[in-house]
Design an enzyme around this catalytic site. Structure first.
Site, mmCIF file in Angstrom:
data_model
loop_
_atom_site.group_PDB
_atom_site.id
_atom_site.type_symbol
_atom_site.label_atom_id
_atom_site.label_comp_id
_atom_site.label_asym_id
_atom_site.label_seq_id
_atom_site.Cartn_x
_atom_site.Cartn_y
_atom_site.Cartn_z
ATOM 1 N N ASP A 10 -14.213 3.639 -1.065
ATOM 2 C CA ASP A 10 -13.736 5.014 -0.792
ATOM 3 C C ASP A 10 -13.915 5.239 -2.213
ATOM 4 O OD1 ASP A 10 -11.826 4.840 0.709
ATOM 5 O OD2 ASP A 10 -10.285 4.123 0.107
ATOM 6 N N LYS A 39 -19.004 6.624 -1.162
ATOM 7 C CA LYS A 39 -20.919 6.936 -0.787
ATOM 8 C C LYS A 39 -21.060 8.079 0.316
ATOM 9 C CE LYS A 39 -18.227 3.047 0.491
ATOM 10 N NZ LYS A 39 -17.470 2.332 -0.066
ATOM 11 N N ASN A 73 -13.202 1.620 10.344
ATOM 12 C CA ASN A 73 -11.839 1.181 9.303
ATOM 13 C C ASN A 73 -13.015 1.882 7.902
ATOM 14 O OD1 ASN A 73 -14.543 -0.473 8.772
ATOM 15 N ND2 ASN A 73 -13.412 -2.820 7.958
ATOM 16 N N GLY A 104 -14.558 5.507 6.205
ATOM 17 C CA GLY A 104 -14.269 6.857 6.716
ATOM 18 C C GLY A 104 -15.221 7.395 5.430
ATOM 19 N N HIS A 105 -16.463 7.966 5.832
ATOM 20 C CA HIS A 105 -17.246 8.424 5.048
ATOM 21 C C HIS A 105 -17.201 9.514 4.882
ATOM 22 C CE1 HIS A 105 -19.415 4.292 4.096
ATOM 23 N NE2 HIS A 105 -18.180 4.219 4.361
ATOM 24 N N ARG A 131 -18.277 -16.945 18.382
ATOM 25 C CA ARG A 131 -19.142 -16.990 19.647
ATOM 26 C C ARG A 131 -19.057 -16.723 20.920
ATOM 27 N NH1 ARG A 131 -21.100 -22.627 18.143
ATOM 28 N NH2 ARG A 131 -18.689 -22.675 17.557
ATOM 29 N N GLN A 182 -16.718 0.874 2.441
ATOM 30 C CA GLN A 182 -15.915 -0.345 1.622
ATOM 31 C C GLN A 182 -16.434 -1.242 0.486
ATOM 32 O OE1 GLN A 182 -16.560 -2.791 5.374
ATOM 33 N NE2 GLN A 182 -15.157 -0.400 6.255
ATOM 34 N N THR A 191 -6.955 6.508 7.740
ATOM 35 C CA THR A 191 -5.718 6.393 7.959
ATOM 36 C C THR A 191 -5.217 6.866 7.814
ATOM 37 O OG1 THR A 191 -5.341 4.230 5.978
ATOM 38 C CG2 THR A 191 -5.937 3.542 8.470
#
Ligand code: IMP
Length: 422
Positions: A13, A16, A38, A40-41, A142, A223, A300
């Protein structure tokens, strides 16, 4: 310079999206290499807020090819919804958006397991509930599904049939949650694959060829360094390599080279979710920063915890992410405050540490602060006040790398370049 990685230097946060969007003007490729929705830009264009989760933040620049690398975990429904939203602003085709055929896919079961575990596991991580951890578990185990599997219905069904039993058993027998059947999930993912296929291709090959031909790439991290699965504040981390190492495994570079690494860093610190946070403020100052900085999660909506800038953590981020410069964001939020503090070092059991270390119990450290003269800039002119310049210089000296960008508001134009990148 031909390649620049843009990495969160804190717990995510940091702003970016805005910096990537600005630098995208100068590059040919913007490449996501890890994480999923996950992230959020947030980008503000002409007063309109655009939040990107999976689509790289270069998408608003038509000349630029936005690439979703193979290190990303992709939830196809969320991705397609986002593409539809972006299409309100810009034409999106394979010419400007390419998804690696080897990108891992998040299924319905992954999301259900993520949510169920948060309620019942021994440690509450405070995940975003998007199925990120379970998808990466299957990748490393895998058992994972890749985007290419969505394009062949028989193969898709066979792969799901081979691996779904465990997940359905876990969901239904342990967590008491009704799970979709293999047939239902095959139909759903097949349908999504048909919509996705126009964007799917050999992203690694395209990037290699382009870089070899002298094209410029920006690797867009999601992140932040302190959420890295290896370098971060484990177990309160995300499940991917958020540091520069992730670029190499999640997208590819030309001859192992990333020319420069820009660490994005707020002028203070925030954290969303659980986990230790040495400089966290529980008083009115923290509440002021939270309210003024509108510190709510873009994914979120959760309230972000707020605190002063933490140099020991940032020095660590410089080391583990090989940062070569810093973009300092949200300077406007601190402007006008009566106090301005920076954490210079930690005291642990009578010893002083100037740099955090992996495994250091951050819940036990005592932050040692330095008071600086507060700044009161309105950012209307070309120059910053001497107090703000002192704050920036203090950070540069403390980290040993330059502040290459200073940002002071959500809009694209509220930014000052102090060095050139391309
Ligand atoms: P996950 O990535 O959803 O598994 O969540 C793991 C941890 O990382 C939680 O503490 C989340 O709040 C945090 N996290 C994941 N993505 C972001 C992000 O984009 N910004 C800030 N925190 C994040």
């Amino acid at each position: 310079m031909k390649t620049l990685a843009l990495i969160g230097a804190q717990w995510g946060d940091e702003g970016k999206g805005k910096i990537t969007d600005m630098l995208s003007r100068q590059v040919d490729y913007v490449v996501r290499f890890q994480g999923g929705n996950n992230a959020g830009h947030t980008i503000w264009v002409d007063g309109r807020k655009i939040v990107l989760h999976l689509v790289p933040s270069g998408i608003l620049h038509p000349h630029c090819l936005s690439i979703v690398g193979h290190g990303v975990v992709l939830e196809p429904e969320a991705f397609l919804k986002e593409v539809a939203e972006v299409r309100q602003y810009i034409d999106v085709t394979k010419k400007n958006l390419l998804v690696s055929e080897n990108t891992s896919v998040t299924t319905s079961w992954h999301k259900l397991i993520d949510a169920a575990r948060e309620g019942q596991g021994p440690i509450k991580i405070g995940t975003t509930g998007k199925g990120i951890g379970p998808t990466y578990e299957d990748k490393i185990g895998r058992r994972g599904l890749r985007v290419r599997d969505l394009l062949d219905k028989d193969q898709l069904h066979a792969r799901l049939k081979n691996t779904a039993g465990e997940k359905i058993f876990l969901l239904e027998k342990l967590y008491g949650i009704q799970a979709p059947t293999v047939e239902q999930e095959t139909e759903r993912l097949w349908g999504l694959g048909q919509q996705l296929k126009e964007f799917v291709g050999d992203a690694f090959g395209v990037l290699q060829e382009g870089l070899a031909a002298g094209k410029k790439a920006l690797y867009e991290g999601a992140q932040g360094a302190l959420l890295d699965v290896d370098y971060g504040t484990y177990p309160y981390v995300t499940s991917s390599s958020t540091t520069t190492s992730g670029v190499h495994t999640g997208a590819g570079t030309l001859r192992g080279t990333v020319d420069e690494v820009l660490g994005i860093c707020k002028a203070y610190t925030t954290r969303v979710g659980e986990g230790p946070f040495p400089t966290e403020l529980f008083d009115d100052v923290g509440k002021y920063i939270q309210a003024t900085g509108k510190e709510f999660g873009a994914t979120t909506g959760r309230v972000r915890r707020c605190g002063w800038l933490d140099l020991p953590l940032l020095r660590y981020a410089v080391q583990c992410s090989s940062l070569t410069s810093i973009a300092l964001t949200k300077l406007d939020i601190l402007s006008g405050m009566d106090v301005l503090k920076v954490c210079e070092a930690y005291e642990v059991d009578g010893k002083t540490f100037t740099t955090a270390r992996p495994g250091m119990d951050l819940a036990r450290v005592k932050p040692l602060y330095k008071d600086l003269r507060p700044f009161k800039d309105d950012f209307s002119g070309d120059k910053f006040s001497s107090e703000l310049e002192t704050y920036i210089a203090h950070i540069e000296k403390g980290l040993g790398i330059p502040v290459g960008i200073a940002a002071y508001g959500p809009d694209r134009e509220q930014i000052k370049f102090r060095k050139s990148f391309f």
